[in-house]
Design a protein around this motif. Structure first.
Motif, PDB file in Angstrom:
ATOM      1  N   SER A  39       0.838  -1.197   0.000  1.00 32.51           N
ATOM      2  CA  SER A  39       0.000   0.000   0.000  1.00 32.51           C
ATOM      3  C   SER A  39       0.874   1.248   0.000  1.00 32.51           C
ATOM      4  O   SER A  39       1.778   1.379   0.828  1.00 32.51           O
ATOM      5  CB  SER A  39      -0.907   0.014   1.235  1.00 32.51           C
ATOM      6  N   ASN A  40       0.612   2.166  -0.919  1.00 28.39           N
ATOM      7  CA  ASN A  40       1.307   3.454  -0.892  1.00 28.39           C
ATOM      8  C   ASN A  40       0.847   4.284   0.305  1.00 28.39           C
ATOM      9  O   ASN A  40       1.618   5.045   0.881  1.00 28.39           O
ATOM     10  CB  ASN A  40       1.055   4.217  -2.194  1.00 28.39           C
ATOM     11  N   GLU A  41      -0.419   4.149   0.661  1.00 29.86           N
ATOM     12  CA  GLU A  41      -0.975   4.853   1.813  1.00 29.86           C
ATOM     13  C   GLU A  41      -0.188   4.537   3.079  1.00 29.86           C
ATOM     14  O   GLU A  41       0.011   5.397   3.946  1.00 29.86           O
ATOM     15  CB  GLU A  41      -2.445   4.451   1.986  1.00 29.86           C
TER      16      GLU A  41
ATOM     17  N   ASN B 157       2.994   6.642   4.563  1.00 37.17           N
ATOM     18  CA  ASN B 157       2.888   7.926   5.248  1.00 37.17           C
ATOM     19  C   ASN B 157       2.440   7.749   6.696  1.00 37.17           C
ATOM     20  O   ASN B 157       1.936   6.698   7.079  1.00 37.17           O
ATOM     21  CB  ASN B 157       1.907   8.830   4.506  1.00 37.17           C
TER      22      ASN B 157
ATOM     23  N   TYR C  53      -6.363  -0.909   3.929  1.00 39.24           N
ATOM     24  CA  TYR C  53      -5.684  -0.017   2.994  1.00 39.24           C
ATOM     25  C   TYR C  53      -6.448   0.021   1.673  1.00 39.24           C
ATOM     26  O   TYR C  53      -6.575  -0.997   0.987  1.00 39.24           O
ATOM     27  CB  TYR C  53      -4.247  -0.480   2.751  1.00 39.24           C
ATOM     28  N   GLU C  54      -6.935   1.192   1.308  1.00 37.21           N
ATOM     29  CA  GLU C  54      -7.765   1.305   0.120  1.00 37.21           C
ATOM     30  C   GLU C  54      -6.991   1.046  -1.170  1.00 37.21           C
ATOM     31  O   GLU C  54      -7.580   0.696  -2.191  1.00 37.21           O
ATOM     32  CB  GLU C  54      -8.420   2.691   0.087  1.00 37.21           C
ATOM     33  N   ASP C  55      -5.677   1.265  -1.143  1.00 41.11           N
ATOM     34  CA  ASP C  55      -4.871   1.051  -2.355  1.00 41.11           C
ATOM     35  C   ASP C  55      -4.029  -0.228  -2.260  1.00 41.11           C
ATOM     36  O   ASP C  55      -2.925  -0.305  -2.768  1.00 41.11           O
ATOM     37  CB  ASP C  55      -3.963   2.259  -2.607  1.00 41.11           C
TER      38      ASP C  55
ATOM     39  N   ASN D 189       6.010  11.660   6.165  1.00 45.53           N
ATOM     40  CA  ASN D 189       6.604  10.410   5.720  1.00 45.53           C
ATOM     41  C   ASN D 189       7.969  10.290   6.382  1.00 45.53           C
ATOM     42  O   ASN D 189       8.835  11.158   6.206  1.00 45.53           O
ATOM     43  CB  ASN D 189       6.728  10.432   4.192  1.00 45.53           C
TER      44      ASN D 189
END
Length: 497
Positions: A178-180, A183, A279-281, A418
């Protein structure tokens, strides 16, 4: 209790699956092709020989640091509350040791819980990127499970370290889907999401569960995961780590008895929320086992070191503390003696935008550990932030509150929330109009600028020495250093009380 360690199997019912339509079968990938199955196979099949010297070195440093922060954490109010709860609400089951409490033992799951609480009670434990606290979720569970095993069949030190590394690896792999997750979090506290998974994976490895049982352990743990960020900076936050450790251990023990769960929990299945609920992504990838990969396996810990904290506060605080400490040096150089609020007209902090660590006037030690303002002003006054900075006496100082009233925050666009890319900048305007600036791009202890062994051992001695005699502290350092060469991890277990 020993029967828990025995694998259980159940006959496959002949009628299983007969009522599925052909279309249903086509929609389901073959079990061996799923992401979930690949993780289970990896956990079951990984062997100690795939631990490189770098992975062993770094993971032993993590074990030492985590034990130290757990020991000093056993002196906190929140740990005492958790321990009393376990002692009063549960029947005695004297199996696994408790940090810093000689003669007190609990059931393995409760020991994992209270030791996990101790580890995070001061927010002093290690941090990784993507952001999570990996050791606190895994080490207490592996210690408790090792205590549970018979005296004549304790894990070797190398098997202990393998299980620990597996728990760290699974957390890191899941975070990278997940990129989310890269962060600073806004919804779920990461150790409550990936921590139970890491604990379950480590314990499944230590129990030598088969691939299917390992997959089920992860799936069970997924149903025990997740806590909201609203409880950050409260006494509840340390419970997040305690629960991650306890529930992961519980998931592995349930799987060892034959309890089953979703075979697709880690896969992205349209219309069905598995681990992607957090995680949405979420975009998962299979995890190759060494047997399927001629190049063996490279642990993530080899590629990225761990962040170790020099003082007990949220990781983001370490940038502003170091930047403010550099300004303190200039102030003391200009006007020798203690820094006075009378010198200061304005304090500007340039920090990432993150609501839960923007706390202008913290009212508790837990809020102070999550306050850009508090940590910057403490470092301006004292030249550093330390364990004693969060004591009632230090927090109530009039000069500290005078500085806090002069702080402003800015959130530059080039300063993301981040841990791999952020910076901290402190700008102090003096009463005479002079402006002093301090900036920190990588604090000492960050994975790009790791603590030396000397610094890490100094931190450990300071922490462990609060509750253990010096000779036992030194024996612990020696036991961890020699862990991969010990036939029995009992030498480590015996020093923790």
């Amino acid at each position: 209790m020993l029967s828990v360690l025995q694998k259980t199997t159940r006959p496959v019912q002949a009628a299983r699956g007969l009522h599925k339509s052909a279309l249903d079968v086509l929609k389901q990938p073959a079990p061996e092709d799923t992401v979930t199955a690949s993780f289970g196979k990896f956990i079951s099949e990984i062997k100690p020989q795939y631990l490189s010297p770098v992975a062993l070195y770094r993971s032993k440093r993590m074990v030492l640091d985590s034990v130290g922060v757990g020991l000093i954490g056993s002196t906190t109010d929140v740990f005492e509350l958790a321990l009393q709860h376990c002692q009063h609400m549960h029947a005695p089951d004297p199996i696994s040791s408790v940090y810093g409490r000689r003669g007190i033992r609990l059931s393995p799951t409760l020991a994992a819980f209270v030791n996990g609480v101790a580890t995070h009670s001061m927010d002093f434990d290690d941090t990784w990127h993507p952001a999570t606290h990996p050791s606190g979720a895994v080490l207490p569970a592996v210690l408790a499970l090792s205590d549970m095993m018979p005296a004549n069949s304790k894990p070797s030190g190398l098997d202990f370290l393998l299980a620990f590394n597996v728990g760290i690896e699974i957390q890191g792999r899941l975070m990278r889907f997940s990129n989310e997750a890269h962060n600073i979090p806004k919804r779920f506290h990461p150790p409550t999401v990936v921590g139970p998974m890491g604990s379950a994976a480590a314990c499944a490895r230590l129990l030598s569960l088969d691939p299917s049982q390992c997959s089920h352990a992860l799936a069970i743990a997924a149903s025990l995961a997740g806590a909201p960020m609203a409880n950050a900076a409260t006494q509840c936050k340390p419970l997040h780590i305690g629960n991650a450790s306890r529930l992961g251990l519980e998931a592995a023990l349930l799987a060892s008895r034959g309890l089953e769960a979703s075979p697709l929990v880690l896969d992205a299945v349209a219309g069905v929320a598995g681990f992607n609920a957090f995680y949405e992504d979420y975009v998962p990838q299979p995890l190759k086992s060494p047997s399927d990969n001629d190049n063996g396996h490279v642990f993530l810990l080899e590629e990225q070191d761990m962040g170790f904290k020099r003082f007990p506060a949220h990781l983001g605080m370490h940038w502003v503390a170091d930047a403010a400490a550099s300004v303190h040096k200039v102030l003391v150089g200009v006007d020798p003696g203690k820094v006075s609020p009378d010198q200061v007209q304005d304090i500007l902090l340039r920090v990432p935008l993150s609501k839960y660590i923007n706390r202008p006037f913290p009212e508790s030690e837990h809020e102070a550990r999550h306050s850009f303002q508090f940590n910057a002003c403490s470092a301006l006054l004292d030249g550093e932030v330390a364990v004693q900075s969060f004591s009632p006496a230090a927090m109530s100082r009039p000069e500290l509150h005078a500085l806090l009233s002069r702080v402003r925050l800015e959130h530059p666009q080039d300063n993301p929330a981040n841990f791999n890319r952020m910076y901290g900048e402190v700008q102090v305007t003096l009463v005479g109009g002079d402006i002093l600036k301090g900036r920190c791009d990588t604090f000492y202890g960050h994975w790009r600028n790791p603590l030396t062994n000397e610094s890490l051992r100094k931190k450990f001695r300071n922490n462990a020495g609060v509750v253990l005699p010096s000779e036992k502290v030194e024996r612990l350092i020696e036991a961890v250093e020699e862990l991969d060469r010990l036939d029995d991890c009992g030498a480590l277990l015996s020093q923790l009380e």
